[in-house]
Structure formats: structure tokens, C-alpha cells
Design a protein around this motif. Structure first.
Motif, PDB file in Angstrom:
ATOM      1  N   ALA A   1      18.764 -21.080 -10.522  1.00 40.01           N
ATOM      2  CA  ALA A   1      19.448 -20.227  -9.558  1.00 40.01           C
ATOM      3  C   ALA A   1      20.494 -21.037  -8.811  1.00 40.01           C
ATOM      4  O   ALA A   1      21.587 -20.538  -8.516  1.00 40.01           O
ATOM      5  CB  ALA A   1      18.445 -19.627  -8.585  1.00 40.01           C
ATOM      6  N   PHE A   2      20.177 -22.271  -8.509  1.00 39.43           N
ATOM      7  CA  PHE A   2      21.141 -23.138  -7.841  1.00 39.43           C
ATOM      8  C   PHE A   2      22.371 -23.312  -8.731  1.00 39.43           C
ATOM      9  O   PHE A   2      23.514 -23.221  -8.274  1.00 39.43           O
ATOM     10  CB  PHE A   2      20.484 -24.481  -7.530  1.00 39.43           C
ATOM     11  N   THR A   3      22.124 -23.544 -10.028  1.00 39.26           N
ATOM     12  CA  THR A   3      23.226 -23.641 -10.977  1.00 39.26           C
ATOM     13  C   THR A   3      24.065 -22.373 -10.945  1.00 39.26           C
ATOM     14  O   THR A   3      25.296 -22.426 -10.924  1.00 39.26           O
ATOM     15  CB  THR A   3      22.681 -23.841 -12.401  1.00 39.26           C
ATOM     16  N   ALA A   4      23.365 -21.224 -10.926  1.00 34.75           N
ATOM     17  CA  ALA A   4      24.081 -19.949 -10.893  1.00 34.75           C
ATOM     18  C   ALA A   4      24.944 -19.856  -9.654  1.00 34.75           C
ATOM     19  O   ALA A   4      26.098 -19.413  -9.713  1.00 34.75           O
ATOM     20  CB  ALA A   4      23.079 -18.797 -10.932  1.00 34.75           C
ATOM     21  N   ALA A   5      24.395 -20.305  -8.515  1.00 35.67           N
ATOM     22  CA  ALA A   5      25.148 -20.226  -7.261  1.00 35.67           C
ATOM     23  C   ALA A   5      26.397 -21.094  -7.333  1.00 35.67           C
ATOM     24  O   ALA A   5      27.475 -20.681  -6.912  1.00 35.67           O
ATOM     25  CB  ALA A   5      24.261 -20.649  -6.095  1.00 35.67           C
ATOM     26  N   VAL A   6      26.261 -22.289  -7.899  1.00 34.37           N
ATOM     27  CA  VAL A   6      27.415 -23.189  -7.992  1.00 34.37           C
ATOM     28  C   VAL A   6      28.430 -22.641  -8.983  1.00 34.37           C
ATOM     29  O   VAL A   6      29.640 -22.679  -8.757  1.00 34.37           O
ATOM     30  CB  VAL A   6      26.963 -24.602  -8.405  1.00 34.37           C
ATOM     31  N   LEU A   7      27.917 -22.093 -10.077  1.00 34.37           N
ATOM     32  CA  LEU A   7      28.764 -21.523 -11.117  1.00 34.37           C
ATOM     33  C   LEU A   7      29.653 -20.432 -10.541  1.00 34.37           C
ATOM     34  O   LEU A   7      30.868 -20.391 -10.780  1.00 34.37           O
ATOM     35  CB  LEU A   7      27.857 -20.933 -12.195  1.00 34.37           C
ATOM     36  N   GLY A   8      29.060 -19.555  -9.751  1.00 34.63           N
ATOM     37  CA  GLY A   8      29.810 -18.435  -9.200  1.00 34.63           C
ATOM     38  C   GLY A   8      30.648 -18.851  -8.005  1.00 34.63           C
ATOM     39  O   GLY A   8      31.489 -18.086  -7.561  1.00 34.63           O
ATOM     40  N   GLY A   9      30.401 -20.028  -7.483  1.00 32.65           N
ATOM     41  CA  GLY A   9      31.110 -20.459  -6.287  1.00 32.65           C
ATOM     42  C   GLY A   9      30.163 -20.446  -5.121  1.00 32.65           C
ATOM     43  O   GLY A   9      29.884 -19.376  -4.569  1.00 32.65           O
ATOM     44  N   ILE A  10      29.659 -21.620  -4.743  1.00 32.98           N
ATOM     45  CA  ILE A  10      28.614 -21.630  -3.712  1.00 32.98           C
ATOM     46  C   ILE A  10      29.199 -21.190  -2.385  1.00 32.98           C
ATOM     47  O   ILE A  10      30.312 -21.564  -2.026  1.00 32.98           O
ATOM     48  CB  ILE A  10      27.913 -22.994  -3.646  1.00 32.98           C
ATOM     49  N   GLY A  11      28.485 -20.332  -1.715  1.00 34.14           N
ATOM     50  CA  GLY A  11      28.970 -19.759  -0.469  1.00 34.14           C
ATOM     51  C   GLY A  11      29.454 -18.332  -0.651  1.00 34.14           C
ATOM     52  O   GLY A  11      29.646 -17.605   0.313  1.00 34.14           O
ATOM     53  N   SER A  12      29.645 -17.913  -1.895  1.00 34.54           N
ATOM     54  CA  SER A  12      30.161 -16.571  -2.137  1.00 34.54           C
ATOM     55  C   SER A  12      29.058 -15.684  -2.714  1.00 34.54           C
ATOM     56  O   SER A  12      28.434 -16.036  -3.717  1.00 34.54           O
ATOM     57  CB  SER A  12      31.341 -16.651  -3.099  1.00 34.54           C
ATOM     58  N   ILE A  13      28.804 -14.556  -2.076  1.00 33.58           N
ATOM     59  CA  ILE A  13      27.704 -13.696  -2.523  1.00 33.58           C
ATOM     60  C   ILE A  13      27.996 -13.012  -3.855  1.00 33.58           C
ATOM     61  O   ILE A  13      27.168 -13.054  -4.762  1.00 33.58           O
ATOM     62  CB  ILE A  13      27.326 -12.682  -1.415  1.00 33.58           C
ATOM     63  N   PRO A  14      29.187 -12.397  -4.037  1.00 31.68           N
ATOM     64  CA  PRO A  14      29.465 -11.842  -5.378  1.00 31.68           C
ATOM     65  C   PRO A  14      29.438 -12.947  -6.439  1.00 31.68           C
ATOM     66  O   PRO A  14      29.051 -12.715  -7.581  1.00 31.68           O
ATOM     67  CB  PRO A  14      30.880 -11.259  -5.245  1.00 31.68           C
ATOM     68  N   GLY A  15      29.842 -14.160  -6.044  1.00 27.70           N
ATOM     69  CA  GLY A  15      29.817 -15.284  -6.978  1.00 27.70           C
ATOM     70  C   GLY A  15      28.421 -15.566  -7.470  1.00 27.70           C
ATOM     71  O   GLY A  15      28.208 -15.818  -8.662  1.00 27.70           O
ATOM     72  N   ALA A  16      27.438 -15.499  -6.561  1.00 25.74           N
ATOM     73  CA  ALA A  16      26.053 -15.769  -6.960  1.00 25.74           C
ATOM     74  C   ALA A  16      25.582 -14.734  -7.966  1.00 25.74           C
ATOM     75  O   ALA A  16      24.901 -15.050  -8.943  1.00 25.74           O
ATOM     76  CB  ALA A  16      25.154 -15.783  -5.739  1.00 25.74           C
ATOM     77  N   MET A  17      25.976 -13.483  -7.735  1.00 23.71           N
ATOM     78  CA  MET A  17      25.570 -12.421  -8.668  1.00 23.71           C
ATOM     79  C   MET A  17      26.179 -12.678 -10.042  1.00 23.71           C
ATOM     80  O   MET A  17      25.494 -12.668 -11.062  1.00 23.71           O
ATOM     81  CB  MET A  17      26.033 -11.057  -8.167  1.00 23.71           C
ATOM     82  N   LEU A  18      27.485 -12.948 -10.041  1.00 23.32           N
ATOM     83  CA  LEU A  18      28.177 -13.175 -11.306  1.00 23.32           C
ATOM     84  C   LEU A  18      27.611 -14.411 -12.009  1.00 23.32           C
ATOM     85  O   LEU A  18      27.325 -14.381 -13.214  1.00 23.32           O
ATOM     86  CB  LEU A  18      29.677 -13.359 -11.029  1.00 23.32           C
ATOM     87  N   GLY A  19      27.432 -15.496 -11.234  1.00 19.15           N
ATOM     88  CA  GLY A  19      26.903 -16.733 -11.806  1.00 19.15           C
ATOM     89  C   GLY A  19      25.545 -16.513 -12.443  1.00 19.15           C
ATOM     90  O   GLY A  19      25.277 -17.007 -13.544  1.00 19.15           O
ATOM     91  N   GLY A  20      24.673 -15.770 -11.762  1.00 14.82           N
ATOM     92  CA  GLY A  20      23.335 -15.506 -12.296  1.00 14.82           C
ATOM     93  C   GLY A  20      23.411 -14.794 -13.632  1.00 14.82           C
ATOM     94  O   GLY A  20      22.762 -15.190 -14.610  1.00 14.82           O
ATOM     95  N   LEU A  21      24.251 -13.749 -13.696  1.00 18.92           N
ATOM     96  CA  LEU A  21      24.349 -12.973 -14.938  1.00 18.92           C
ATOM     97  C   LEU A  21      24.919 -13.833 -16.068  1.00 18.92           C
ATOM     98  O   LEU A  21      24.418 -13.814 -17.194  1.00 18.92           O
ATOM     99  CB  LEU A  21      25.208 -11.732 -14.718  1.00 18.92           C
ATOM    100  N   ILE A  22      25.972 -14.596 -15.760  1.00 21.22           N
ATOM    101  CA  ILE A  22      26.576 -15.435 -16.810  1.00 21.22           C
ATOM    102  C   ILE A  22      25.559 -16.432 -17.347  1.00 21.22           C
ATOM    103  O   ILE A  22      25.396 -16.616 -18.550  1.00 21.22           O
ATOM    104  CB  ILE A  22      27.808 -16.183 -16.252  1.00 21.22           C
ATOM    105  N   LEU A  23      24.836 -17.055 -16.408  1.00 26.67           N
ATOM    106  CA  LEU A  23      23.862 -18.063 -16.818  1.00 26.67           C
ATOM    107  C   LEU A  23      22.769 -17.449 -17.691  1.00 26.67           C
ATOM    108  O   LEU A  23      22.408 -17.989 -18.743  1.00 26.67           O
ATOM    109  CB  LEU A  23      23.247 -18.698 -15.572  1.00 26.67           C
ATOM    110  N   GLY A  24      22.254 -16.292 -17.249  1.00 27.61           N
ATOM    111  CA  GLY A  24      21.189 -15.641 -18.008  1.00 27.61           C
ATOM    112  C   GLY A  24      21.640 -15.299 -19.419  1.00 27.61           C
ATOM    113  O   GLY A  24      20.943 -15.571 -20.399  1.00 27.61           O
ATOM    114  N   VAL A  25      22.838 -14.712 -19.530  1.00 26.31           N
ATOM    115  CA  VAL A  25      23.330 -14.316 -20.853  1.00 26.31           C
ATOM    116  C   VAL A  25      23.598 -15.559 -21.709  1.00 26.31           C
ATOM    117  O   VAL A  25      23.247 -15.600 -22.896  1.00 26.31           O
ATOM    118  CB  VAL A  25      24.600 -13.446 -20.717  1.00 26.31           C
TER     119      VAL A  25
END
Lengths: 307, 370
Positions: A241-265
Motif C-alpha cells: 500500500a505504501f508503494t501504491a501511495a508513492v506510485l500515485g503521488g504521496i500526499g494525493s488522495i486520488p493518487g493513492a486510489m490510482l496507485g493501488g489499482l495500477i499496482l494490483g493489476v
């Protein structure tokens, strides 16, 4: 046709796990957005949420209550209450006293908290895997029965829908409510917000509580989806999840959502088309690449030096 | 001046401690190393229960060469790093015989230390061929090898004439070793192996793997590893309607798999040592376990019992407490134990040890196939 179904099946697998990552990632990203620290104990809060949900489900079943919606709602409420008070307590005990010091100090305090919580659960619940009762079996099948059948289980649907609801509620909360507005103000400038009369301590506590509640929701959902919990349950999930947060841009809430989905897929496609052995290699390589070429993440804003 | 006084006091203290240790050495210390905690602690429970019973009974029957056996129990959590620490502590405790460790990945690094320090080790559970494959003099086991267990599983699967088989393992010494042995047997039998793939131990999400298994349309899935992962794979496979038959080594055959997999554990095939607790000549021993309220049916209870007994018999036979003499006696003799007649070859493996295929049930019981 069969290959297409296979692709969609892996996509569903990835999106399911990705939405759960996103739920956990919110906790990392919100805390970072507001006080600029990484709460490494967040994975453990998620694990405790899963344990609480399991205890609640077992308790209800022991009393003979088996009506699924009721069981789920009670388990969810218990998990959210315990996890969010845990999130609040962690902030109060381990982070607030060291806030404003050198950046490394809260980080080390967080790692200590994570080890403490993990071992606490080891002691309290034992180190063995504990199984969740199978509450939600079955699902929809697509494709002909004699070749590959794509399945979309009720559990997966529940995970999608719950994540969607949580995310919508969170977005509304952040953009419309009073506390949400205060959250945004604090994340922009903590000292200024303080000067303008916002109780920043309360807002920071609220952030931890929100993050922990979403982690508890993820704990219940993933615990049921996978089928078992153990005290190390939160460690890998937290890391992802931390990776997902960084991936999407840490500090950004839509980023965390996007990062999570990208990582999962990305994970499910790697294990689907390459090999499960490369799953973690791919997800962490993704992290390194993002950090190299776009250090602020996909949706993160470049950090402006505050004077 | 002050420091030298301190030194003298320490020296006197140390020599007093040494002398008292010398007196206590009238007992024979047997080190017991295995997982008391951690994810595979239930195997440790089997080991400790077997060992305690053996020490109890041997002492009641007059001990070994007139001396009592004393257990020195230590927890290695089935972690290679901890196992090395435990082995060093055993050396410091002056232990000369160790019954343990359990997981192959712990036994191997620990056995290096025991061999160097002249400590005799008998593992009741480690099945990796490498444990005894390094020409060590003091390393023995009371269990078969992966290289025996793999072919039993492989031959069983081949005999069912499957069209395709998938093999999955957890990339650890035990799991991958056994999975490779199964693959080789199946290849020799001409069975089509659709996939051979590793997972990460401790992982929770196997949905992609399960989808892949489903796509490969296999009849059998062999899993090399332990129960926490297989339990989840079984459960997630059941939810995706995978109808392949699953099979695993003795590392998956314990009741914890039922708490994880639930109904999905029904019909799982497991290769296990034969149920020594069902043998007629062991019934008196089984009664003793039952009276203590302990379960003797676990696969490592009686192998652990036998390991302690072999230490005792070896000492008696050699008429010496020197581990090298005991090792020689074990290699030359033939010993009656609850796991049958034990004879050792040069490597420290039993000359014969059979594995049996069982079908596992969702209530934790098992029935032999054949």
C-alpha cells in the motif's frame, strides 16, 4: 475467446486486490500530506482491523447469529472502532511527542510502533494462522462450462462496491465537511492554519482516525477474501500500500486510489502471464522507475519549498 | 588493586560454578531444538511431546548407564538465524546430544555447528537430502528424505494417469526440493507438466495463481511447502471452482490446514510417514500418551520419541558417552524403536523408511489410499 476471458479474470483479480491496496494507501497518503511523515505502523493497524473483524464474526456465530448482512455490519463497526482508536492512540503515544523534530525521529518511532503492535498480537492471539469462516461463497460465471470459465465472486463484488462507497464518502468528506476543509488547510500550511484558529492537533488525530478506519474496512474485506489472518498479515500489505501511495503521488488522495489499482493489476498480470515469482519484482521495480523519472508520483504535485 | 580483587572474585566464582556444573554432569543432557512459537509451532508441539515422553520413560526405567536424561529445550522458531543461535547456546550449555531441529532450513546451518563441536544430532523431521548429504559423522535422522517422499507422490499421481499436472512450490529448501523430486518422477513417467512455478511464502493473494491453474486445465496440482500457503490456495481454488485434485508433502498434513481451508481441505492428498500410532506393538506407548492427555497421532511424535531412544540405546551400546563412539554404535547396530527397526547407512539416513499416501478430510482426520 478463452484468452480474452483469462485476461479479464486476471484483470478482475488485480482490480480486487488493487482496490484493497488503495483503501490502505489512503492512510499513508493522508498522514504524509498533513504532517509529512510515513506512518509505518499503518499496516499493523490494518492487521488489527482484520483480527477484530474475525473475533466479532466468531463471537456472533457463537451466539447463533448468522444473518450475513448483520454479521458483516457488526464486524465492520467493531473493526473500525478498534482500529481507529488504535490509530488515534499510536499518534498520541508515538508521534505527537516527537512531532516537529528531525524527520528521522518520527520515522524510527513509527517502525518501533509497528514492531510493538506485531509482537503484541503475536502474544495476544498466537502466531498461527487463524481462518475466517467462509461467509460469502459463490459468484457469477461467464463462458462455456467445458472451457475456461471466468468467475466474478460475490466477495469480489463486495470489495469493489465497498471501496467505491468508501472512496466517494471520503472525497465528499474532504471537499465538503468542516473538518475536511480544515484538513486541506492544515496540509497546505500547518502553522498558518494554527494561527487562523484551527485546532491542528485535533485535525491530525482525525487524519489518523480516518486512515485507520479505512484500513479496518480493508482488513475485514481482505481477511474474508483470502481466508486467514496471522500477525504478519499487515507487513506485506502495508509495504504494498505504501508503494501504491508513492506510485500515485504521496500526499494525493486520488493518487493513492490510482496507485493501488495500477499496482494490483500489474501484480496479477505479472503472475498471470509471466510467473508468480516475479510479482514482487515487478511491483517494486515500478516503484523505483517512478521514483527515478517522476519522483512526485503520477498525480502528486511538486513540493514547493515553504518559506 | 581494585580490579585485580574483582578478577579474583570472578575467577573464584567461575570455578565454583564450573565445579557445581561438574557435579550436575552426572546427568546426561539432551538438547531439544525445535519451533515452540512461530507459524509451524504445531510441529514443534509434536516433537516436544514425543521427546518428553521418551525421556520420562527412559528415566523411569533406570536411565542410561545409571544416569538420568535431562532435557535442555530451546526454541528456534524454524528460522535459520535463530537455529544458529540455538546451536551455539547448546554448545555453551555443554550439551552432547541434540534431538532436532525440525525445518530443514534450520537443521542444516545448525548441524554445521554441531558437527564442528562434536555434538551428535538426530533430527526427527527434516527431510532435505542435504542434511545428511555432506559427509558429516554426527548427523542422523529418524525420518525419510524428500528424495523418497517425492517419488512416492510422483508415482501415485502418475498411476492415476492424469493428462496434465501443475507443480507449485514456496521457493524454500524443503518445498522446492520436494517439488523438484516430484517433477523429475513425473517426467520420467511421461506425464505432461503444464506448469512449475514458485510462490512467495507468507503471501496471501493467490487469485492469479489459481486462475492460471484453472486456465491450464490440470488434473492434479502438487504443492511443495507448508500448510499456511496451501490452505489459502485450496480455499481460493475452491471459490474459483477449480476441480483439480491437490496433493502435498507432510509439511501440509496437520490440522491447522483445516482451520484455514475449511471444507476445501476435503480430499487433499498428503504423503506422510505411516501412522506409527496405529501399529499393534506401540499400543502401550500410545496409552501412556493418552493418559497424559497428549495426541500421539502427529507425524513427528514418535519419530522424536525414537530419536531420544536412539541416543540412549547408542550410549548403552557404545558403553561410552563420547558422541563419536555413540555415532559409531548407531551406524553398526540395529535398534527396535516405535518407528520400527532402525539401521543406519554411512550418511546417517535410515536404511528403509516408507511414506504412505493419505487422503485428508475436512474434520482433520485422514484415511490411507491404496
Amino acid at each position: 475467446m478463452q484468452d480474452l476471458l483469462y485476461f479479464f479474470q486476471q484483470l478482475i483479480n488485480g482490480l480486487t486486490i488493487g482496490s484493497a491496496y488503495a483503501l490502505i494507501a489512503i492512510g499513508y497518503t493522508m498522514v504524509y500530506g498533513i504532517i509529512g511523515m510515513i506512518n509505518f505502523a499503518h499496516g499493523e493497524v490494518y492487521m488489527i482491523g482484520a483480527y477484530t473483524a474475525l473475533i466479532a464474526i466468531t463471537g456472533l456465530t457463537a451466539f447463533g447469529i448468522a444473518w450475513l448482512p448483520l454479521v458483516l455490519i457488526v464486524a465492520l463497526i467493531c473493526a473500525v472502532i478498534v482500529s481507529s482508536s488504535m490509530g488515534w492512540a499510536v499518534e498520541r503515544v508515538a508521534y505527537r511527542p516527537v512531532r516537529g523534530r528531525h524527520r528521522l525521529i518520527p520515522l524510527i518511532s513509527a517502525i518501533g510502533m509497528s514492531i510493538f503492535l506485531q509482537n503484541y498480537v503475536h502474544l495476544a492471539q498466537g502466531s498461527r494462522n487463524i481462518g475466517f469462516p467462509a461467509l460469502m461463497d459463490g459468484g457469477f460465471q461467464f463462458g462455456s462450462a467445458d472451457s475456461f470459465q471466468m468467475s466474478l465472486s460475490y466477495m469480489q463484488i463486495t470489495i469493489f462496491i465497498t471501496t467505491l462507497i468508501c472512496m466517494t464518502l471520503l472525497s465528499l468528506f474532504i471537499s465538503r465537511s468542516r473538518i475536511g476543509r480544515a484538513c486541506r488547510a492544515v496540509s497546505q500550511d500547518l502553522r498558518m492554519a494554527n494561527l487562523l484558529g484551527i485546532d491542528t492537533n485535533r485535525i491530525i488525530s482525525a487524519t489518523f482516525v480516518i486512515g485507520a478506519s479505512l484500513a479496518a474496512v480493508a482488513g475485514l474485506l481482505l481477511g474474508m477474501y483470502y481466508g486467514s489472518v496471522d500477525p504478519l498479515f499487515g507487513f506485506i500489505a502495508g509495504l504494498k500500500a505504501f508503494t501504491a501511495a508513492v506510485l500515485g503521488g504521496i500526499g494525493s488522495i486520488p493518487g493513492a486510489m490510482l496507485g493501488g489499482l495500477i499496482l494490483g493489476v500489474a501484480e496479477s498480470m505479472t503472475s498471470g502471464y509471466l510467473s508468480g515469482e516475479y510479482k514482487d519484482v515487478v511491483s517494486f521495480s515500478l516503484l523505483i522507475l517512478i521514483l527515478l523519472f517522476k519522483p512526485t508520483g503520477l498525480l502528486g504535485k511538486p513540493e514547493v519549498e515553504k518559506i | 588493586m581494585k580490579t585485580s580483587v574483582k578478577k579474583i572474585v570472578t575467577a573464584v566464582g567461575a570455578s565454583v560454578a564450573l565445579m557445581s556444573a561438574g557435579q550436575a554432569a552426572a546427568d546426561i543432557k539432551v538438547g531439544i531444538a525445535g519451533p515452540m512459537t512461530g507459524p509451524v509451532a504445531q510441529y514443534g508441539d509434536m516433537q516436544f511431546s514425543g521427546v518428553r515422553m521418551a525421556i520420562d520413560q527412559i528415566n523411569k526405567a533406570g536411565g542410561v548407564m545409571g544416569e538420568k536424561l535431562v532435557a535442555v529445550e530451546m526454541d528456534d522458531v524454524c528460522d535459520p538465524k535463530q537455529a544458529v543461535t540455538v546451536a551455539n547456546r547448546m554448545v555453551n550449555e555443554g550439551v552432547q546430544y541434540v534431538v532436532g531441529h525440525l525445518c530443514s532450513s534450520s537443521t542444516q546451518p545448525a548441524s554445521d555447528i554441531y558437527e564442528d563441536e562434536g555434538i551428535l544430532m538426530i533430527t526427527p523431521a527434516s527431510t532435505s537430502p542435504e542434511v545428511t548429504g555432506r559427509g558429516y559423522e554426527l548427523v542422523f535422522r529418524t525420518i525419510g528424505l524428500d528424495s523418497m517422499q517425492g517419488p512416492v507422490a510422483g508415482n501415485y499421481i502418475a498411476a492415476q494417469k492424469p493428462e496434465r499436472v501443475a507443480i507449485v512450490h514456496d521457493k524454500q529448501q524443503y518445498g522446492e526440493g520436494i517439488a523438484t523430486a516430484v517433477r523429475d518422477t513425473l517426467k520420467d513417467a511421461g506425464v505432461d507438466i503444464a506448469m512449475f512455478e514458485g510462490i512467495t511464502a507468507g503471501d496471501k493473494d493467490f487469485s492469479s495463481l489459481v486462475t492460471k491453474i484453472k486456465q491450464a486445465n490440470v488434473d492434479y496440482v502438487y504443492y511443495g511447502g507448508y500448510h499456511p500457503e496451501l490452505g489459502l490456495i485450496l480455499r481460493q481454488a475452491r471459490q474459483s471452482d477449480v476441480d483439480a485434485k491437490f496433493m502435498g508433502p507432510e509439511g501440509v498434513g496437520n490440522k491447522d490446514i483445516n482451520t484455514i481451508a475449511g471444507e476445501a481441505a476435503e480430499g487433499l492428498l498428503v504423503t506422510l510417514p505411516p501412522s506409527f500410532d496405529q501399529k499393534a506393538e506401540n499400543q502401550q506407548l500410545i496409552k501412556a500418551f493418552n493418559e497424559k492427555g497428549e495426541d500421539p497421532s502427529g507425524p513427528f511424535v514418535l519419530t522424536s520419541y525414537a530419536a531420544v531412544q536412539l541416543v540412549a540405546d547408542g550410549i548403552e551400546q557404545a558403553q561410552s558417552k563420547d558422541p563419536y563412539d555413540v555415532a559409531k554404535a548407531l551406524r553398526s547396530g540395529s535398534f527396535q524403536t516405535p518407528i520400527g527397526t532402525v539401521q543406519y547407512d554411512k550418511a546417517g539416513d535410515m536404511k528403509s523408511f516408507e511414506f504412505v499416501v493419505y487422503e485428508w478430510h475436512s474434520d482433520g482426520s485422514k484415511t490411507p489410499m491404496n
